[in-house]
Write a protein that holds these residues in place. Structure first.
Motif, mmCIF file in Angstrom:
data_model
loop_
_atom_site.group_PDB
_atom_site.id
_atom_site.type_symbol
_atom_site.label_atom_id
_atom_site.label_comp_id
_atom_site.label_asym_id
_atom_site.label_seq_id
_atom_site.Cartn_x
_atom_site.Cartn_y
_atom_site.Cartn_z
ATOM 1 N N GLU A 1 70.264 44.268 -0.468
ATOM 2 C CA GLU A 1 70.094 42.817 -0.286
ATOM 3 C C GLU A 1 68.858 42.528 0.568
ATOM 4 O O GLU A 1 68.059 41.639 0.260
ATOM 5 C CB GLU A 1 71.337 42.226 0.379
ATOM 6 N N LEU A 2 68.700 43.298 1.633
ATOM 7 C CA LEU A 2 67.525 43.143 2.491
ATOM 8 C C LEU A 2 66.250 43.426 1.709
ATOM 9 O O LEU A 2 65.259 42.681 1.819
ATOM 10 C CB LEU A 2 67.620 44.082 3.697
ATOM 11 N N GLY A 3 66.274 44.479 0.900
ATOM 12 C CA GLY A 3 65.093 44.811 0.096
ATOM 13 C C GLY A 3 64.727 43.700 -0.866
ATOM 14 O O GLY A 3 63.538 43.377 -1.037
ATOM 15 N N SER A 4 65.734 43.084 -1.496
ATOM 16 C CA SER A 4 65.479 41.982 -2.427
ATOM 17 C C SER A 4 64.873 40.785 -1.703
ATOM 18 O O SER A 4 63.921 40.161 -2.183
ATOM 19 C CB SER A 4 66.789 41.578 -3.107
ATOM 20 N N ASN A 5 65.414 40.459 -0.527
ATOM 21 C CA ASN A 5 64.898 39.320 0.238
ATOM 22 C C ASN A 5 63.474 39.567 0.734
ATOM 23 O O ASN A 5 62.630 38.669 0.702
ATOM 24 C CB ASN A 5 65.816 39.022 1.426
ATOM 25 N N VAL A 6 63.214 40.778 1.214
ATOM 26 C CA VAL A 6 61.869 41.107 1.699
ATOM 27 C C VAL A 6 60.862 41.039 0.553
ATOM 28 O O VAL A 6 59.746 40.517 0.716
ATOM 29 C CB VAL A 6 61.853 42.509 2.349
ATOM 30 N N GLU A 7 61.255 41.530 -0.608
ATOM 31 C CA GLU A 7 60.354 41.474 -1.775
ATOM 32 C C GLU A 7 60.054 40.020 -2.154
ATOM 33 O O GLU A 7 58.895 39.671 -2.437
ATOM 34 C CB GLU A 7 60.996 42.203 -2.957
ATOM 35 N N HIS A 8 61.087 39.179 -2.175
ATOM 36 C CA HIS A 8 60.910 37.752 -2.488
ATOM 37 C C HIS A 8 60.010 37.078 -1.448
ATOM 38 O O HIS A 8 59.108 36.293 -1.794
ATOM 39 C CB HIS A 8 62.279 37.074 -2.531
ATOM 40 N N PHE A 9 60.232 37.400 -0.180
ATOM 41 C CA PHE A 9 59.427 36.829 0.904
ATOM 42 C C PHE A 9 57.961 37.237 0.752
ATOM 43 O O PHE A 9 57.049 36.406 0.894
ATOM 44 C CB PHE A 9 59.987 37.299 2.245
ATOM 45 N N ASN A 10 57.720 38.499 0.447
ATOM 46 C CA ASN A 10 56.342 38.985 0.268
ATOM 47 C C ASN A 10 55.650 38.264 -0.885
ATOM 48 O O ASN A 10 54.466 37.915 -0.791
ATOM 49 C CB ASN A 10 56.342 40.489 0.008
ATOM 50 N N ARG A 11 56.390 38.034 -1.971
ATOM 51 C CA ARG A 11 55.815 37.321 -3.125
ATOM 52 C C ARG A 11 55.417 35.909 -2.727
ATOM 53 O O ARG A 11 54.351 35.415 -3.119
ATOM 54 C CB ARG A 11 56.805 37.294 -4.295
ATOM 55 N N ASN A 12 56.277 35.234 -1.983
ATOM 56 C CA ASN A 12 55.962 33.865 -1.535
ATOM 57 C C ASN A 12 54.709 33.838 -0.662
ATOM 58 O O ASN A 12 53.858 32.952 -0.798
ATOM 59 C CB ASN A 12 57.144 33.284 -0.763
ATOM 60 N N VAL A 13 54.608 34.799 0.237
ATOM 61 C CA VAL A 13 53.440 34.849 1.121
ATOM 62 C C VAL A 13 52.165 35.086 0.309
ATOM 63 O O VAL A 13 51.130 34.447 0.553
ATOM 64 C CB VAL A 13 53.615 35.951 2.188
ATOM 65 N N LEU A 14 52.241 35.963 -0.664
ATOM 66 C CA LEU A 14 51.080 36.223 -1.524
ATOM 67 C C LEU A 14 50.677 34.964 -2.294
ATOM 68 O O LEU A 14 49.480 34.649 -2.422
ATOM 69 C CB LEU A 14 51.385 37.369 -2.502
ATOM 70 N N THR A 15 51.674 34.254 -2.820
ATOM 71 C CA THR A 15 51.393 33.019 -3.561
ATOM 72 C C THR A 15 50.747 31.976 -2.648
ATOM 73 O O THR A 15 49.792 31.289 -3.035
ATOM 74 C CB THR A 15 52.685 32.447 -4.163
ATOM 75 N N LEU A 16 51.263 31.860 -1.424
ATOM 76 C CA LEU A 16 50.681 30.923 -0.458
ATOM 77 C C LEU A 16 49.230 31.273 -0.161
ATOM 78 O O LEU A 16 48.363 30.390 -0.090
ATOM 79 C CB LEU A 16 51.486 30.941 0.837
ATOM 80 N N GLU A 17 48.954 32.549 0.015
ATOM 81 C CA GLU A 17 47.585 32.979 0.309
ATOM 82 C C GLU A 17 46.636 32.579 -0.819
ATOM 83 O O GLU A 17 45.513 32.131 -0.572
ATOM 84 C CB GLU A 17 47.548 34.496 0.527
ATOM 85 N N LYS A 18 47.098 32.739 -2.062
ATOM 86 C CA LYS A 18 46.258 32.373 -3.207
ATOM 87 C C LYS A 18 46.010 30.865 -3.256
ATOM 88 O O LYS A 18 44.892 30.416 -3.516
ATOM 89 C CB LYS A 18 46.924 32.839 -4.510
ATOM 90 N N LYS A 19 47.063 30.079 -2.994
ATOM 91 C CA LYS A 19 46.925 28.619 -3.060
ATOM 92 C C LYS A 19 46.055 28.100 -1.913
ATOM 93 O O LYS A 19 45.277 27.152 -2.093
ATOM 94 C CB LYS A 19 48.300 27.955 -3.042
ATOM 95 N N ILE A 20 46.179 28.694 -0.742
ATOM 96 C CA ILE A 20 45.392 28.236 0.402
ATOM 97 C C ILE A 20 43.907 28.535 0.189
ATOM 98 O O ILE A 20 43.038 27.804 0.680
ATOM 99 C CB ILE A 20 45.921 28.896 1.693
ATOM 100 N N LYS A 21 43.603 29.585 -0.549
ATOM 101 C CA LYS A 21 42.201 29.895 -0.844
ATOM 102 C C LYS A 21 41.539 28.800 -1.682
ATOM 103 O O LYS A 21 40.317 28.694 -1.727
ATOM 104 C CB LYS A 21 42.102 31.237 -1.577
#
Length: 246
Positions: free
Chosen positions: A6-26
């Protein structure tokens, strides 16, 4: 679901969101910068903050003392990955807050919508005065955008405070499990060294096999040559003896 999974799934989802945010902020302050993109950034930032809370709760549910060695190693990697992503996300939140504050300041200073409208001089030289209804609509839009920016700033401030608390709690958990995380790094380094050593040994073994094969071929060649010489010698001796007998 297994707590570590469960922790692994949440961390993976969190990492994806952060990556998406980085792309949009650029995309900010570029030709692709739109109101829709900025709204998506704000919404994604809020969703990711909520996900950070959920992931931090998942971290607390895992009891490292009850895990196998393999699970402890995985849990340590996940904690480290989450902490690193949280650091990046906090930096992104500051950028988003600055973005909204600038938008709010522009709206407040101009008293109108950030969209370019005619200046007072242009208004004075217009042949036709602006209809009162249009003026009211512009003022209403400006007020709506100012209220929207103010609400977004308040939400971002709340998110940043929540993230600070989550990060402090996470740092405490990571410190408590620091030994496990250090073991992860050490085991990773040891595994890399073993792989490198194994590759070198494999190369040496391959060279040795090639040398052994060449040596074997040489030995066979020499043995065959000696046998041929011996046979020829015996044959010659036999012929000589036969001639003498005759």
């Amino acid at each position: 679901m297994d707590p570590v999974e469960e922790l692994g799934s949440n961390v993976e989802h969190f990492n994806r969101n952060v990556l998406t945010l980085e792309k949009k902020i650029k995309l900010l302050n570029t030709d692709s910068d739109t109101k829709d993109n900025r709204r998506q950034i704000l919404q994604l930032a809020t969703d990711t903050t909520m996900l950070a809370r959920i992931t931090e709760t998942s971290c607390r549910r895992v009891d490292p003392t009850g895990l196998s060695d393999r699970q402890r190693m995985k849990h340590g990697r996940l904690m480290k990955a989450f902490k690193d992503s949280m650091t990046r996300f906090q930096s992104l939140q500051q950028t988003i807050a600055e973005m909204e504050q600038e938008a709010f300041d522009r709206t407040s200073a101009s008293g109108s919508s950030p969209i370019a409208y005619p200046s007072p001089i242009e208004e004075a030289t217009r042949e036709e005065p602006r209809p009162p209804s249009l003026t009211l609509q512009i003022q209403a839009n400006a007020l709506s955008e100012a209220q929207e920016s103010a609400a977004a700033i308040r939400q971002l401030e709340s998110n940043i405070n929540d993230l600070r608390t989550i990060f402090d709690d996470l740092a405490a958990m990571v410190e408590e499990q620091g030994e496990v995380i250090e073991q992860v790094d050490e085991q990773t380094e040891i595994a890399a060294n073993r792989v490198e050593s194994g590759n070198q040994e494999l190369v040496q073994a391959t060279k040795y096999m090639k040398c052994s094969n060449r040596l074997s071929c040489c030995i066979v060649y020499i043995v065959v040559t000696v046998l041929v010489i011996v046979l020829i010698t015996v044959l010659v001796v036999v012929l000589v003896v036969l001639n003498i007998v005759k």
